[in-house]
Scaffold this motif. Structure first.
Motif: not given
Length: 197
Positions: A16-18, A45-52, A159-161
């Motif tokens: 997921s990315q925002q 700009t602010m970019t945040v991401s999670s990956s599983v 979040n990522a799961s």
């Protein structure tokens, strides 16, 4: 090789990315001209991401945060972000920003990451661009303390799961199938002989 997440070929990825544009976050915004916010955070700009990703017994996670033109101030005084934001705009995992002034009980963490699960059959990653914690900060009306402020504010949370389970190897399934077939054949050959006429 088949994935043990959904039994299809290859490993799996959940992500997921925002992206936040023109961030203007203020705590204790003072509406009177000439007075400064208690804490102010701005960014173009602010970019945040999670990956599983991965399979059973081999799950891994990665989170990231990148900013353009980040500025943080406390009571109008700019925080020196040298060593916090690298030349590419990346921020290291769980970066605690040193707040100046009289902000006892307030902490600011950038790129806060936390995992859930055992990493073998399940893994989750939660990444927050900004995590602002306030723990029992006294609030005053100028004459006396009128209460305490406590809480957590998250900005840019992803979040990522993945959940995976062990899948028998094809050779194990073949052995089980041959053994079952052998049992059926053996049972048919050793039927009792009927003595009825």
């Amino acid at each position: 090789m088949n994935s043990d997440v959904d039994m299809l070929p290859g490993s799996r990825v959940a992500s997921s990315q925002q992206v936040i544009s023109n961030l203007n976050f203020a705590l204790g915004e003072v509406p009177v001209a000439g007075l400064n916010d208690v804490i102010s955070i701005t960014a173009d700009t602010m970019t945040v991401s999670s990956s599983v990703s991965g399979n059973f017994n081999a799950l891994s996670s990665t989170g990231a945060m990148n900013v353009e033109n980040l500025a943080i101030s406390v009571g109008g005084a700019a925080i020196d972000l040298t060593g916090i934001v690298d030349a590419n705009g990346d921020i290291a995992v769980n970066t605690l920003v040193p707040l100046v002034g009289t902000l006892a009980g307030v902490s600011l963490v950038l790129n806060e990451q936390s995992t859930t699960g055992n990493g073998i059959e399940e893994l989750g990653l939660q990444t927050s661009a900004i995590s602002l914690r306030i723990d029992a900060v006294a609030i005053s009306d100028g004459v006396a303390t009128v209460g305490d402020l406590s809480g957590i504010t998250y900005v840019g949370r992803t979040n990522a799961s993945l959940n995976a389970s062990a899948v028998p190897e094809p050779s194990s399934l073949a052995i089980l199938g041959i053994a079952s077939l052998g049992g059926v054949i053996w049972k048919r050959r050793h039927r009792p002989v009927s003595t009825e006429f």
